[in-house]
Design a protein around this motif. Structure first.
Motif, PDB file in Angstrom:
ATOM      1  N   PRO A 173       0.804  -1.208   0.000  1.00 23.03           N
ATOM      2  CA  PRO A 173       0.000   0.000   0.000  1.00 23.03           C
ATOM      3  C   PRO A 173       0.850   1.277   0.000  1.00 23.03           C
ATOM      4  O   PRO A 173       2.047   1.238   0.286  1.00 23.03           O
ATOM      5  N   ASP A 174       0.202   2.418  -0.298  1.00 28.85           N
ATOM      6  CA  ASP A 174       0.924   3.708  -0.410  1.00 28.85           C
ATOM      7  C   ASP A 174       1.734   4.023   0.838  1.00 28.85           C
ATOM      8  O   ASP A 174       2.835   4.547   0.757  1.00 28.85           O
ATOM      9  N   HIS A 194       9.045   2.899   1.945  1.00 28.29           N
ATOM     10  CA  HIS A 194       9.935   2.230   2.904  1.00 28.29           C
ATOM     11  C   HIS A 194      10.378   0.836   2.447  1.00 28.29           C
ATOM     12  O   HIS A 194      11.178   0.188   3.142  1.00 28.29           O
ATOM     13  N   ILE A 195       9.844   0.356   1.312  1.00 32.93           N
ATOM     14  CA  ILE A 195      10.142  -1.024   0.904  1.00 32.93           C
ATOM     15  C   ILE A 195      11.649  -1.213   0.735  1.00 32.93           C
ATOM     16  O   ILE A 195      12.325  -0.419   0.084  1.00 32.93           O
ATOM     17  N   GLY A 196      12.180  -2.247   1.358  1.00 33.93           N
ATOM     18  CA  GLY A 196      13.627  -2.508   1.315  1.00 33.93           C
ATOM     19  C   GLY A 196      13.954  -3.629   2.284  1.00 33.93           C
ATOM     20  O   GLY A 196      13.075  -4.414   2.663  1.00 33.93           O
ATOM     21  N   PRO A 197      15.215  -3.702   2.747  1.00 32.99           N
ATOM     22  CA  PRO A 197      15.628  -4.845   3.572  1.00 32.99           C
ATOM     23  C   PRO A 197      14.893  -4.952   4.911  1.00 32.99           C
ATOM     24  O   PRO A 197      14.779  -6.049   5.462  1.00 32.99           O
ATOM     25  N   THR A 198      14.385  -3.821   5.449  1.00 33.77           N
ATOM     26  CA  THR A 198      13.724  -3.894   6.763  1.00 33.77           C
ATOM     27  C   THR A 198      12.209  -3.677   6.691  1.00 33.77           C
ATOM     28  O   THR A 198      11.542  -3.599   7.724  1.00 33.77           O
ATOM     29  N   CYS A 199      11.688  -3.567   5.484  1.00 33.49           N
ATOM     30  CA  CYS A 199      10.230  -3.431   5.331  1.00 33.49           C
ATOM     31  C   CYS A 199       9.880  -4.108   4.012  1.00 33.49           C
ATOM     32  O   CYS A 199      10.181  -3.586   2.945  1.00 33.49           O
ATOM     33  N   PHE A 200       9.280  -5.289   4.097  1.00 35.49           N
ATOM     34  CA  PHE A 200       9.091  -6.065   2.866  1.00 35.49           C
ATOM     35  C   PHE A 200       7.816  -6.895   2.938  1.00 35.49           C
ATOM     36  O   PHE A 200       7.251  -7.108   4.022  1.00 35.49           O
ATOM     37  N   VAL A 211      -3.764  -0.189   9.939  1.00 33.02           N
ATOM     38  CA  VAL A 211      -2.566   0.644   9.725  1.00 33.02           C
ATOM     39  C   VAL A 211      -2.875   1.681   8.647  1.00 33.02           C
ATOM     40  O   VAL A 211      -3.381   1.348   7.578  1.00 33.02           O
ATOM     41  N   PHE A 212      -2.581   2.954   8.955  1.00 36.67           N
ATOM     42  CA  PHE A 212      -2.838   3.991   7.938  1.00 36.67           C
ATOM     43  C   PHE A 212      -1.595   4.792   7.587  1.00 36.67           C
ATOM     44  O   PHE A 212      -1.593   5.545   6.611  1.00 36.67           O
ATOM     45  N   ALA A 213      -0.504   4.670   8.351  1.00 35.37           N
ATOM     46  CA  ALA A 213       0.708   5.440   8.027  1.00 35.37           C
ATOM     47  C   ALA A 213       1.921   4.760   8.642  1.00 35.37           C
ATOM     48  O   ALA A 213       1.811   3.986   9.605  1.00 35.37           O
ATOM     49  N   LEU A 214       3.062   5.056   8.058  1.00 33.34           N
ATOM     50  CA  LEU A 214       4.324   4.484   8.533  1.00 33.34           C
ATOM     51  C   LEU A 214       5.384   5.564   8.403  1.00 33.34           C
ATOM     52  O   LEU A 214       5.499   6.202   7.356  1.00 33.34           O
ATOM     53  N   ASP A 215       6.131   5.804   9.513  1.00 29.90           N
ATOM     54  CA  ASP A 215       7.258   6.733   9.391  1.00 29.90           C
ATOM     55  C   ASP A 215       8.390   6.234  10.274  1.00 29.90           C
ATOM     56  O   ASP A 215       8.296   5.170  10.887  1.00 29.90           O
ATOM     57  N   ARG A 216       9.459   7.003  10.329  1.00 30.62           N
ATOM     58  CA  ARG A 216      10.621   6.575  11.102  1.00 30.62           C
ATOM     59  C   ARG A 216      10.995   7.672  12.072  1.00 30.62           C
ATOM     60  O   ARG A 216      10.837   8.858  11.783  1.00 30.62           O
ATOM     61  N   ASP A 217      11.510   7.301  13.262  1.00 32.67           N
ATOM     62  CA  ASP A 217      12.144   8.273  14.151  1.00 32.67           C
ATOM     63  C   ASP A 217      13.574   7.767  14.414  1.00 32.67           C
ATOM     64  O   ASP A 217      14.045   6.858  13.719  1.00 32.67           O
TER      65      ASP A 217
END
Ligand SMILES: Cc1cc2nc3c(=O)[nH]c(=O)nc-3n(C[C@H](O)[C@H](O)[C@H](O)COP(=O)(O)OP(=O)(O)OC[C@H]3O[C@@H](n4cnc5c(N)ncnc54)[C@H](O)[C@@H]3O)c2cc1C
Length: 300
Positions: A16-17, A22-28, A157-163
């Motif tokens: 999803p959007d 974030h798609i990569g080695p830690t989000c797949f 889940v509606f959003a994903l970000d990083r801190d």
């Protein structure tokens, strides 16, 4: 070269959007899980998706020796982690008769049928759900191990970000109308697959009638609406959840679907694809049951 085409290239992993950047080695996607499964030791792993794939991954994370994550959270937008709905009556929706009934329904009715049948295809198998429950029970109540498993149903889940620490998964808890953020180092998207036209169809895609998500609209015989020559049809398989109902992405009616397409190509009944006698009178628009029963009673 071929006069007609049957496109049966399967579904694509759903990304999803909110996950795409974030798609990569830690989000797949879960379909990549077995390629990454070595690298979870000491990490906070979050599995998003409460279906069979999510369940099998959580079970594997908790039981595979030597690479256990520091923490596992399992997020589902369904209210519970529910078993598969099974049995003779449930299976009646996986029949040609049900498909023909479904096709008489108005759009709203079709959507509510598909939503109501979710657990008939996406529920958890008893073996997996029992193994998972036993493992979590053993840890919590018998081994008195540190609490490292978070079961989190009822969260969309509606959003994903990083801190600075890692990912923050933002969820909407529908039941209490509140939001919640869940931390993770690794995210596994066990949120299924989506139908779509394969890339090689791109040169023809603007000549095919599609719904807003880009999935071809299909006729009853799986034909796409294509503005090409009348003798050149394109058929779509595993693209007809909306047009043919819950059975479309399943293997149950694979032979029947092939028969329907062959009949359409031949222009005659090469195979008998007529529905057999159904044991359930589903609500349908073209001949309501009450009327036909009254008719049967009146005519003896
Ligand atoms: C975890 C899981 C559990 C399931 N459980 C069940 C179940 O219990 N019962 C059930 O009925 N169904 C189940 N299903 C659904 C079932 O697997 C599918 O309905 C079925 O596999 C769909 O078959 P298909 O031929 O349409 O697509 P696929 O099996 O995906 O086959 C498509 C094929 O096309 C190939 N392909 C793709 N692009 C190209 C290209 N450009 N050129 C050439 N080839 C290409 C792919 O490599 C693939 O081999 C399950 C699915 C999953 C993921």
């Amino acid at each position: 070269r071929a006069r007609n085409l049957s496109v049966a290239t399967g579904m694509k992993p759903n990304k999803p959007d909110w996950a795409a950047p974030h798609i990569g080695p830690t989000c797949f996607h879960a379909s990549d899980y077995l390629h990454r499964a070595a690298s979870f030791s000491g990490k906070r792993v979050s599995v998003i998706g409460g279906g069979q794939t999510g369940a099998e991954i959580v079970l594997d994370l908790l039981t595979a020796p030597g690479r256990e994550p520091a923490q596992v959270s399992w997020i589902s937008n369904l209210p519970r982690f529910s078993p598969l709905e099974e049995g003779g009556f449930v299976d009646q929706v996986f029949t040609p008769g049900y498909v023909s009934t479904y096709q008489t329904l108005p759009q709203l009715g079709k959507r509510s049928e598909i939503a109501g049948q979710k657990l008939a295809s996406d529920g958890l198998t008893p073996a997996t759900i029992d193994a998972l429950y036993e493992e979590i029970y053993r840890r919590k109540h018998l081994a008195k191990a540190p609490d490292t498993v978070a079961l989190l149903p009822g969260r969309n889940v509606f959003a994903l970000d990083r801190d600075a620490v890692g990912y923050r998964i933002h969820t909407d808890m529908t039941a209490c109308q509140a939001t919640e953020a869940i931390g993770a180092d690794v995210i596994i998207l066990a949120i299924g697959a989506k139908p779509s036209l394969p890339e090689f169809m791109a040169p023809l895609s603007d000549r095919i009638d599609c719904d807003p998500s880009g999935v071809p609209n299909l006729s009853k015989d799986y034909r796409m609406t294509f503005d090409g020559p009348a003798g050149n049809s394109i058929f779509g398989l595993n693209m007809g959840l909306a047009s043919h109902g819950i059975v479309d992405p399943q293997m149950s009616l694979m032979a029947w679907r092939a028969g329907v397409i062959i009949n359409a190509l031949a222009g005659s009944q090469v195979f008998n694809v007529e529905p057999g006698a159904d044991i359930i009178n589903w609500p349908r628009l073209d001949h309501p049951v009450a009327t036909s029963l009254e008719h049967a009673a009146a005519t003896g």
